[in-house]
Design a protein around this motif. Structure first.
Motif, PDB file in Angstrom:
ATOM      1  N   ARG A   1       0.846  -1.188   0.000  1.00  0.00           N
ATOM      2  CA  ARG A   1       0.000   0.000   0.000  1.00  0.00           C
ATOM      3  C   ARG A   1       0.884   1.242   0.000  1.00  0.00           C
ATOM      4  NH1 ARG A   1      -2.919   0.033   4.983  1.00  0.00           N
ATOM      5  NH2 ARG A   1      -4.166  -1.627   4.092  1.00  0.00           N
ATOM      6  N   LEU A   2       0.491   2.239  -0.780  1.00  0.00           N
ATOM      7  CA  LEU A   2       1.223   3.503  -0.793  1.00  0.00           C
ATOM      8  C   LEU A   2       0.877   4.284   0.465  1.00  0.00           C
ATOM      9  CD1 LEU A   2       0.816   4.606  -4.505  1.00  0.00           C
ATOM     10  CD2 LEU A   2       2.799   3.544  -3.425  1.00  0.00           C
ATOM     11  N   ARG A   3       1.891   4.634   1.219  1.00  0.00           N
ATOM     12  CA  ARG A   3       1.673   5.419   2.445  1.00  0.00           C
ATOM     13  C   ARG A   3       1.672   6.907   2.140  1.00  0.00           C
ATOM     14  NH1 ARG A   3       5.267   3.169   7.454  1.00  0.00           N
ATOM     15  NH2 ARG A   3       3.696   1.761   8.267  1.00  0.00           N
ATOM     16  N   THR A   4       2.682   7.355   1.447  1.00  0.00           N
ATOM     17  CA  THR A   4       2.795   8.776   1.112  1.00  0.00           C
ATOM     18  C   THR A   4       3.165   8.932  -0.349  1.00  0.00           C
ATOM     19  OG1 THR A   4       5.150   8.868   1.687  1.00  0.00           O
ATOM     20  CG2 THR A   4       3.587   9.406   3.436  1.00  0.00           C
TER      21      THR A   4
ATOM     22  N   ALA B   1      -1.576   9.497 -12.676  1.00  0.00           N
ATOM     23  CA  ALA B   1      -2.951   9.143 -12.331  1.00  0.00           C
ATOM     24  C   ALA B   1      -2.973   7.805 -11.591  1.00  0.00           C
ATOM     25  CB  ALA B   1      -3.803   9.053 -13.588  1.00  0.00           C
ATOM     26  N   GLY B   2      -3.669   7.768 -10.462  1.00  0.00           N
ATOM     27  CA  GLY B   2      -3.799   6.537  -9.684  1.00  0.00           C
ATOM     28  C   GLY B   2      -2.750   6.365  -8.608  1.00  0.00           C
ATOM     29  N   ILE B   3      -1.659   7.107  -8.701  1.00  0.00           N
ATOM     30  CA  ILE B   3      -0.624   7.025  -7.671  1.00  0.00           C
ATOM     31  C   ILE B   3      -1.005   8.008  -6.568  1.00  0.00           C
ATOM     32  CG2 ILE B   3       1.831   7.319  -7.141  1.00  0.00           C
ATOM     33  CD1 ILE B   3       1.273   4.949  -8.962  1.00  0.00           C
ATOM     34  N   GLU B   4      -1.619   7.463  -5.524  1.00  0.00           N
ATOM     35  CA  GLU B   4      -2.100   8.289  -4.416  1.00  0.00           C
ATOM     36  C   GLU B   4      -2.063   7.464  -3.134  1.00  0.00           C
ATOM     37  OE1 GLU B   4      -6.766   7.476  -5.453  1.00  0.00           O
ATOM     38  OE2 GLU B   4      -5.729   9.139  -6.404  1.00  0.00           O
ATOM     39  N   PRO B   5      -1.968   8.117  -1.986  1.00  0.00           N
ATOM     40  CA  PRO B   5      -1.906   7.395  -0.708  1.00  0.00           C
ATOM     41  C   PRO B   5      -3.108   6.463  -0.534  1.00  0.00           C
ATOM     42  CG  PRO B   5      -1.379   9.698  -0.372  1.00  0.00           C
ATOM     43  CD  PRO B   5      -1.863   9.564  -1.788  1.00  0.00           C
ATOM     44  N   GLY B   6      -2.829   5.273  -0.027  1.00  0.00           N
ATOM     45  CA  GLY B   6      -3.872   4.296   0.228  1.00  0.00           C
ATOM     46  C   GLY B   6      -4.078   3.288  -0.885  1.00  0.00           C
ATOM     47  N   ARG B   7      -3.550   3.556  -2.082  1.00  0.00           N
ATOM     48  CA  ARG B   7      -3.717   2.620  -3.198  1.00  0.00           C
ATOM     49  C   ARG B   7      -2.784   1.438  -3.046  1.00  0.00           C
ATOM     50  NH1 ARG B   7      -6.398   3.957  -8.098  1.00  0.00           N
ATOM     51  NH2 ARG B   7      -6.019   1.773  -8.541  1.00  0.00           N
ATOM     52  N   HIS B   8      -3.255   0.286  -3.446  1.00  0.00           N
ATOM     53  CA  HIS B   8      -2.439  -0.921  -3.464  1.00  0.00           C
ATOM     54  C   HIS B   8      -1.858  -1.069  -4.861  1.00  0.00           C
ATOM     55  CE1 HIS B   8      -3.620  -2.886   0.383  1.00  0.00           C
ATOM     56  NE2 HIS B   8      -4.600  -2.001   0.286  1.00  0.00           N
TER      57      HIS B   8
ATOM     58  N   LEU C   1       6.069   2.749  -0.511  1.00  0.00           N
ATOM     59  CA  LEU C   1       5.279   1.525  -0.600  1.00  0.00           C
ATOM     60  C   LEU C   1       5.575   0.668   0.617  1.00  0.00           C
ATOM     61  CD1 LEU C   1       3.440  -0.245  -2.478  1.00  0.00           C
ATOM     62  CD2 LEU C   1       5.549  -1.347  -3.201  1.00  0.00           C
ATOM     63  N   TYR C   2       4.544   0.367   1.401  1.00  0.00           N
ATOM     64  CA  TYR C   2       4.686  -0.420   2.636  1.00  0.00           C
ATOM     65  C   TYR C   2       3.993  -1.760   2.447  1.00  0.00           C
ATOM     66  CZ  TYR C   2       4.231  -1.665   7.589  1.00  0.00           C
ATOM     67  OH  TYR C   2       4.287  -2.304   8.799  1.00  0.00           O
ATOM     68  N   ASP C   3       4.726  -2.837   2.732  1.00  0.00           N
ATOM     69  CA  ASP C   3       4.146  -4.170   2.569  1.00  0.00           C
ATOM     70  C   ASP C   3       3.959  -4.899   3.897  1.00  0.00           C
ATOM     71  OD1 ASP C   3       6.706  -4.980   3.317  1.00  0.00           O
ATOM     72  OD2 ASP C   3       6.907  -6.421   1.688  1.00  0.00           O
ATOM     73  N   GLY C   4       4.114  -4.198   5.000  1.00  0.00           N
ATOM     74  CA  GLY C   4       3.958  -4.809   6.311  1.00  0.00           C
ATOM     75  C   GLY C   4       5.272  -5.213   6.935  1.00  0.00           C
TER      76      GLY C   4
END
Length: 126
Positions: free
Chosen positions: A55-58, A92-99, A74-77
């Motif tokens: 998931r994109l954090r920032t 487009a589409g690269i925003e916080p919260g997107r997987h 990108l954070y994967d846990g």
């Protein structure tokens, strides 16, 4: 169910009950990343060509003197990999919260894992 299986089930239940929200989220992200075929970010080494999912954090636009960059964590846990698109102000589409799943060669910048101009696939919003 054998006694060993019941102990394992009880241990998992206790871990879920006592874990913080961040720990539970990290476990879920690690599971989703593995299901997507991503390599855990903590195992990525400099110079390796990897596929990481998370998931994109920032997402930050960084104006440079001669080359604008778009950076996303990108954070994967397990760890964070910074994705850097050179010469881009917005994607487009690269925003916080997107997987997403990103592929590329890992570099190190200021002791942080970075993939420059990664190939990426956005996952549909949940």
């Amino acid at each position: 169910m054998t006694t060993d299986e019941s102990r394992v089930s009880l241990r998992r239940l206790l871990q879920r009950l006592t874990a913080s929200e961040a720990e539970i989220e990290a476990q879920e992200l690690q599971r989703e990343s593995a299901e997507s075929g991503g390599m855990p970010a903590r195992q990525c080494m400099r110079g390796q060509v990897v596929s990481v999912a998370g998931r994109l954090r920032t997402v930050v636009y960084t104006p440079r003197t001669n080359l604008p960059t778009l950076e996303a964590d990108l954070y994967d846990g397990s760890d964070v990999v910074t994705l850097v698109w050179l010469g881009r102000r917005h994607i487009a589409g690269i925003e916080p919260g997107r997987h997403l799943t990103a592929r590329g060669r890992v570099a190190l910048r200021d002791d942080r894992k970075v993939i420059y101009n990664p190939y990426y696939e956005l996952e549909s919003p949940k």
